[in-house]
Enzyme design. Structure first.
Site, PDB file in Angstrom:
ATOM      1  N   GLU A  90      73.278 -32.803  -2.878  1.00 46.81           N
ATOM      2  CA  GLU A  90      74.648 -32.844  -2.377  1.00 46.81           C
ATOM      3  C   GLU A  90      75.660 -32.739  -3.501  1.00 46.81           C
ATOM      4  OE1 GLU A  90      74.260 -35.011   1.754  1.00 46.81           O
ATOM      5  OE2 GLU A  90      74.362 -36.457   0.136  1.00 46.81           O
ATOM      6  N   CYS A 103      82.177 -33.520  -7.543  1.00 45.89           N
ATOM      7  CA  CYS A 103      81.134 -34.479  -7.905  1.00 45.89           C
ATOM      8  C   CYS A 103      79.791 -33.805  -7.657  1.00 45.89           C
ATOM      9  CB  CYS A 103      81.290 -35.722  -7.039  1.00 45.89           C
ATOM     10  SG  CYS A 103      79.971 -36.916  -7.260  1.00 45.89           S
ATOM     11  N   CYS A 110      67.009 -40.478  -6.753  1.00 43.31           N
ATOM     12  CA  CYS A 110      67.245 -41.250  -7.977  1.00 43.31           C
ATOM     13  C   CYS A 110      66.152 -42.306  -8.120  1.00 43.31           C
ATOM     14  CB  CYS A 110      68.616 -41.923  -7.930  1.00 43.31           C
ATOM     15  SG  CYS A 110      68.997 -42.809  -9.463  1.00 43.31           S
ATOM     16  N   CYS A 114      69.236 -49.342  -7.619  1.00 45.25           N
ATOM     17  CA  CYS A 114      70.406 -50.201  -7.403  1.00 45.25           C
ATOM     18  C   CYS A 114      70.486 -50.602  -5.928  1.00 45.25           C
ATOM     19  CB  CYS A 114      71.679 -49.483  -7.819  1.00 45.25           C
ATOM     20  SG  CYS A 114      71.616 -48.913  -9.524  1.00 45.25           S
ATOM     21  N   CYS A 117      73.129 -48.894  -3.270  1.00 47.69           N
ATOM     22  CA  CYS A 117      73.299 -47.433  -3.278  1.00 47.69           C
ATOM     23  C   CYS A 117      72.317 -46.766  -2.322  1.00 47.69           C
ATOM     24  CB  CYS A 117      73.083 -46.927  -4.700  1.00 47.69           C
ATOM     25  SG  CYS A 117      73.091 -45.126  -4.838  1.00 47.69           S
ATOM     26  N   CYS A 334      81.125 -42.435  -3.035  1.00 45.39           N
ATOM     27  CA  CYS A 334      80.199 -42.945  -4.060  1.00 45.39           C
ATOM     28  C   CYS A 334      79.094 -43.754  -3.412  1.00 45.39           C
ATOM     29  CB  CYS A 334      80.892 -43.917  -5.004  1.00 45.39           C
ATOM     30  SG  CYS A 334      82.280 -43.289  -5.856  1.00 45.39           S
TER      31      CYS A 334
HETATM   32  N1  SAH Z   1      73.569 -42.847 -11.256  1.00 41.62           N
HETATM   33  C1  SAH Z   1      74.834 -42.889 -11.890  1.00 41.62           C
HETATM   34  C2  SAH Z   1      75.831 -41.948 -11.261  1.00 41.62           C
HETATM   35  C3  SAH Z   1      75.792 -41.826  -9.763  1.00 41.62           C
HETATM   36  S1  SAH Z   1      76.347 -43.229  -8.861  1.00 41.62           S
HETATM   37  C4  SAH Z   1      75.388 -44.305 -11.902  1.00 41.62           C
HETATM   38  O1  SAH Z   1      74.822 -45.156 -11.233  1.00 41.62           O
HETATM   39  O2  SAH Z   1      76.342 -44.533 -12.608  1.00 41.62           O
HETATM   40  C5  SAH Z   1      78.114 -43.112  -9.097  1.00 41.62           C
HETATM   41  C6  SAH Z   1      78.841 -44.425  -8.947  1.00 41.62           C
HETATM   42  O3  SAH Z   1      78.770 -44.883  -7.597  1.00 41.62           O
HETATM   43  C7  SAH Z   1      78.283 -45.551  -9.811  1.00 41.62           C
HETATM   44  O4  SAH Z   1      79.322 -46.175 -10.526  1.00 41.62           O
HETATM   45  C8  SAH Z   1      77.694 -46.512  -8.795  1.00 41.62           C
HETATM   46  O5  SAH Z   1      77.736 -47.850  -9.265  1.00 41.62           O
HETATM   47  C9  SAH Z   1      78.584 -46.277  -7.603  1.00 41.62           C
HETATM   48  N2  SAH Z   1      78.015 -46.666  -6.317  1.00 41.62           N
HETATM   49  C10 SAH Z   1      76.714 -46.665  -5.955  1.00 41.62           C
HETATM   50  N3  SAH Z   1      76.581 -47.091  -4.682  1.00 41.62           N
HETATM   51  C11 SAH Z   1      77.821 -47.372  -4.228  1.00 41.62           C
HETATM   52  C12 SAH Z   1      78.341 -47.814  -2.973  1.00 41.62           C
HETATM   53  N4  SAH Z   1      77.556 -48.052  -1.945  1.00 41.62           N
HETATM   54  N5  SAH Z   1      79.679 -47.968  -2.856  1.00 41.62           N
HETATM   55  C13 SAH Z   1      80.490 -47.693  -3.907  1.00 41.62           C
HETATM   56  N6  SAH Z   1      80.063 -47.250  -5.096  1.00 41.62           N
HETATM   57  C14 SAH Z   1      78.735 -47.084  -5.263  1.00 41.62           C
HETATM   58 FE1  SF4 Z   2      70.814 -44.140  -8.966  1.00 42.35          FE
HETATM   59 FE2  SF4 Z   2      72.541 -44.958  -7.118  1.00 42.35          FE
HETATM   60 FE3  SF4 Z   2      71.861 -46.605  -9.116  1.00 42.35          FE
HETATM   61 FE4  SF4 Z   2      73.387 -44.469  -9.622  1.00 42.35          FE
HETATM   62  S1  SF4 Z   2      73.943 -46.218  -8.336  1.00 42.35           S
HETATM   63  S2  SF4 Z   2      71.595 -45.188 -10.791  1.00 42.35           S
HETATM   64  S3  SF4 Z   2      72.560 -43.000  -8.131  1.00 42.35           S
HETATM   65  S4  SF4 Z   2      70.484 -45.830  -7.516  1.00 42.35           S
END
Ligand code: SAH
Ligand code: SF4
Length: 354
Positions: A90, A103, A110, A114, A117, A334
């Site tokens: 995406e 983006c 991934c 986290c 996410c 995000c």
């Molecule tokens: N993997 C990288 C970049 C992709 S995620 C990273 O984790 O930084 C991009 C951003 O989205 C990150 O700052 C992450 O903390 C945030 N993010 C992930 N899940 C989210 C959610 N459910 N709501 C808001 N931000 C989120």
């Molecule tokens: Fe991967 Fe989502 Fe964590 Fe970014 S926030 S490192 S995309 S699991």
């Protein structure tokens, strides 16, 4: 599966295609790929008919194909793009006045787990090639007729995936994107966000052409961060901040820290004060993101008043912004990129768009 030429730099073209193209033609193909944005061999009119036929027999240009496009009520567009092996990723376009932010994904899925996410729920399918990263950007630029005014385009490597676990391809894509003979985007407007893969941070800092660095902080202590981002067990918060202090910022650059606010989990005034202490001696800004919800995510979104209160505390010490949620209704925001389909959007509608 045929090889793709998208993602090759001039030297790669000379090395890989030398038997078809004489060396002096390499620059012409490079210009055709990244400046003229050709999608098919017959459009590379600077090459001879015979060279085109030979190239077409062995290679595809390598653009992604559109599987589906989702339009948010706020103007955000989420693209589900199909790669040449059939896998899908995406990319998201966020228009804002004369400025456009794109983006893009750096991996299919991934591997970093986290807890807030949606992408994490996919696991890792594979890394993207440099051409697949560039291809997402070319696709979105073309689909929106964004040809002139490239200087007003921001690129963020914040889609699916952890860019520092695919650093060579991310750096190669960045070189092609910022090359004036390539795509020609401004190097000051490309940002990579990482969950904190410490050994790769110094490697990024040593690259002559590199994106700006954003770090997903997301917690105000090591203990809390381990719960939300288990990768912290491997790369502790103190070691991460040490790597940030050692990072060679360019004269015009600041670090960005992102902080996803989770209701009643990491959004208290005490958290905000701890964030200020953690980042005290860093040249940085903080971006707050109120959680974008999704099915299977066991956290809530804080009230706007809580977000304001948190921002006020951090702002006293350093620049602190609240990132506006974009495209939540179509799972484009995000942390929401998990190839959610129209049927699933209808099954789990997201009504929060405050
Ligand atoms: N993997 C990288 C970049 C992709 S995620 C990273 O984790 O930084 C991009 C951003 O989205 C990150 O700052 C992450 O903390 C945030 N993010 C992930 N899940 C989210 C959610 N459910 N709501 C808001 N931000 C989120
Ligand atoms: Fe991967 Fe989502 Fe964590 Fe970014 S926030 S490192 S995309 S699991």
């Amino acid at each position: 599966m045929p090889d793709a030429v998208l993602g090759l730099e001039t030297e790669d073209i000379k090395n890989h295609l030398g038997s078809i193209l004489p060396g002096y033609r390499a620059a012409q193909l490079y210009t055709a790929l990244y400046q003229q944005r050709v999608r098919a061999w017959e459009d590379v009119t600077t090459l001879t008919r015979q060279a085109r036929a030979e190239l077409a027999a062995a290679y595809v240009v390598g653009w992604p194909e559109l599987q589906q496009r989702f339009e948010s009520t706020d103007g955000t567009r989420r693209y589900l793009l199909r790669l040449i092996d059939g896998k899908t990723v995406e990319a998201v376009l966020m228009p804002e006045g004369a400025r456009n932010t794109i983006c893009v994904s750096t991996q299919v899925g991934c591997p970093v787990d986290c807890k807030f996410c949606l992408t994490a729920l996919m696991g890792l399918e594979r890394n993207l090639t440099a051409g697949e990263i560039v291809g997402q950007i070319l696709y979105v630029l073309e689909d929106n007729q964004l040809t002139g005014g490239l200087q007003r385009i921001n690129i963020v490597f914040m889609g699916m995936g952890e860019p520092l676990l695919n650093l060579p391809n991310v750096l190669k894509a960045t070189r092609i994107l910022t090359d004036v003979k390539g795509v020609g985007l401004s190097p000051r407007r490309i940002t990579l966000s990482t969950s904190g893969i410490i050994p790769r941070i110094s490697e990024l800092g040593a690259a002559p052409v590199r994106p700006k660095l954003a770090i997903s902080l997301n917690a105000s202590s090591d203990v809390a961060r381990r719960e939300l981002m288990p990768i912290t067990r491997k790369y502790s918060l103190s070691a991460l901040l040490e790597a940030c202090r050692a990072y060679p910022l360019r004269s015009w650059e600041k670090l960005t820290f992102e902080y996803v606010l989770l209701r009643d989990v990491n959004d208290t005034d005490a958290d905000a004060r701890r964030v200020v202490r953690l980042l005290a001696n860093l040249n940085c800004i903080v971006n707050l993101i109120a959680l974008n919800p999704g099915p299977g995510i066991p956290f809530g979104t804080p009230d706007p008043q809580r977000v304001d209160a948190f921002q006020r505390i951090v702002q006293k010490a350093m620049p602190c912004f609240v990132r506006k949620p974009r495209g939540r209704d179509v799972y484009a925001a995000c942390g929401q990129l998990k190839r959610v389909s129209q049927a699933e959007i209808e099954q789990f509608p997201i009504l929060v768009n405050a």
